[in-house]
Design a protein around this motif. Sequence first.
Motif, PDB file in Angstrom:
ATOM      1  N   UNK A  73       0.810  -1.220   0.000  1.00 47.72           N
ATOM      2  CA  UNK A  73       0.000   0.000   0.000  1.00 47.72           C
ATOM      3  C   UNK A  73       0.845   1.272   0.000  1.00 47.72           C
ATOM      4  N   UNK A  74       2.132   1.124   0.256  1.00 49.48           N
ATOM      5  CA  UNK A  74       2.994   2.284   0.454  1.00 49.48           C
ATOM      6  C   UNK A  74       3.976   2.533  -0.685  1.00 49.48           C
ATOM      7  N   UNK A  75       4.219   1.534  -1.510  1.00 53.77           N
ATOM      8  CA  UNK A  75       5.266   1.652  -2.526  1.00 53.77           C
ATOM      9  C   UNK A  75       5.003   2.800  -3.490  1.00 53.77           C
ATOM     10  N   UNK A  76       3.831   2.840  -4.086  1.00 54.89           N
ATOM     11  CA  UNK A  76       3.545   3.910  -5.050  1.00 54.89           C
ATOM     12  C   UNK A  76       3.515   5.298  -4.406  1.00 54.89           C
ATOM     13  N   UNK A  85      15.244   4.829  -3.097  1.00 52.86           N
ATOM     14  CA  UNK A  85      15.339   3.416  -2.740  1.00 52.86           C
ATOM     15  C   UNK A  85      14.134   3.099  -1.862  1.00 52.86           C
ATOM     16  N   UNK A  86      13.506   1.957  -2.105  1.00 49.12           N
ATOM     17  CA  UNK A  86      12.428   1.513  -1.224  1.00 49.12           C
ATOM     18  C   UNK A  86      12.858   0.197  -0.597  1.00 49.12           C
ATOM     19  N   UNK A  87      12.948   0.204   0.732  1.00 49.98           N
ATOM     20  CA  UNK A  87      13.425  -0.966   1.475  1.00 49.98           C
ATOM     21  C   UNK A  87      12.263  -1.643   2.191  1.00 49.98           C
ATOM     22  N   UNK A  93       6.809  -9.495   3.473  1.00 46.03           N
ATOM     23  CA  UNK A  93       6.612  -9.667   2.028  1.00 46.03           C
ATOM     24  C   UNK A  93       6.530 -11.126   1.595  1.00 46.03           C
ATOM     25  N   UNK A  94       6.523 -12.055   2.529  1.00 42.26           N
ATOM     26  CA  UNK A  94       6.390 -13.458   2.170  1.00 42.26           C
ATOM     27  C   UNK A  94       5.091 -13.668   1.393  1.00 42.26           C
ATOM     28  N   UNK A  95       5.203 -14.264   0.216  1.00 42.15           N
ATOM     29  CA  UNK A  95       4.021 -14.480  -0.617  1.00 42.15           C
ATOM     30  C   UNK A  95       3.839 -13.438  -1.705  1.00 42.15           C
ATOM     31  N   UNK A  96       4.605 -12.317  -1.614  1.00 37.89           N
ATOM     32  CA  UNK A  96       4.476 -11.279  -2.646  1.00 37.89           C
ATOM     33  C   UNK A  96       5.804 -10.584  -2.948  1.00 37.89           C
ATOM     34  N   UNK A  97       6.907 -11.154  -2.488  1.00 41.12           N
ATOM     35  CA  UNK A  97       8.200 -10.488  -2.631  1.00 41.12           C
ATOM     36  C   UNK A  97       8.532 -10.175  -4.077  1.00 41.12           C
ATOM     37  N   UNK A  98       8.357 -11.135  -4.973  1.00 40.33           N
ATOM     38  CA  UNK A  98       8.748 -10.917  -6.364  1.00 40.33           C
ATOM     39  C   UNK A  98       7.835  -9.900  -7.038  1.00 40.33           C
ATOM     40  N   UNK A 104       8.789  -2.118  -7.820  1.00 40.33           N
ATOM     41  CA  UNK A 104       9.840  -1.138  -7.546  1.00 40.33           C
ATOM     42  C   UNK A 104      10.704  -0.943  -8.794  1.00 40.33           C
ATOM     43  N   UNK A 105      11.004  -2.034  -9.475  1.00 45.10           N
ATOM     44  CA  UNK A 105      11.800  -1.955 -10.699  1.00 45.10           C
ATOM     45  C   UNK A 105      11.054  -1.191 -11.791  1.00 45.10           C
ATOM     46  N   UNK A 106       9.756  -1.441 -11.913  1.00 43.01           N
ATOM     47  CA  UNK A 106       8.943  -0.724 -12.900  1.00 43.01           C
ATOM     48  C   UNK A 106       8.952   0.779 -12.653  1.00 43.01           C
TER      49      UNK A 106
END
Length: 224
Positions: A73-76, A85-87, A93-98, A104-106
Amino acid sequence: MKEKFAVSLMCMDFLKVGEQLNILNDWVGMYHVDIMDGHYCKNITLSPDLVKSFKKVSKLPLDVHLMTTNPEDWIDPVAEAGADIISLHAETINGQAFRLYNRIEELGLKAGLVLNPATPLSEAAHYLNRIDLLTIMTVDVGFAGQPFIEEMLDKIREAKRIREEKGYHYQIQIDGSCKASTFKKLTEAGADILILGSSGLFGLDKDLKTACAKMTESYKAALG
């Protein structure tokens, strides 16, 4: 040498934000922005709006550390506010790390990972190759001024060994009790970046320029 240090902005004097950032721009290499939601850890600190304000004055990269139960909910919002950098915490993040690192890469930002003291590196083994910054907590999350957890030196050594063996590119950053008494042991264990807070910087002198000079000298003295 300034690239060796990041500053935890939650420890600064918020009545002097612009003044202090203008001073810190010349002494350190990065800013560390803790966003806590009051759920993942029992504290509430900075926010995307503050990231936006910091960005107006900062000449340095902003590493936004999401201590939040739902990091997705916070990345964007923090990216839009100006994060470089977003750490993310491995524990959230287990279950959604990738999926989250793909996002973040996008967004064209660097990716960071944070490990709590009790979390082993093995928990993140399958995406250590995706990150630019690995932050190892040497205190429990949530509050400044906690004592250093000595057992984390082995984790730092392990992170360095894995990086060398696998050819990974992450920098190793330390969050918690980085100060004169720990500078040498952290650096020798493999730390690349030390996050400075109350004990390592802001508590050294009321005048921030003087505090920065004292911090630099204490680091030089510790490393010989």
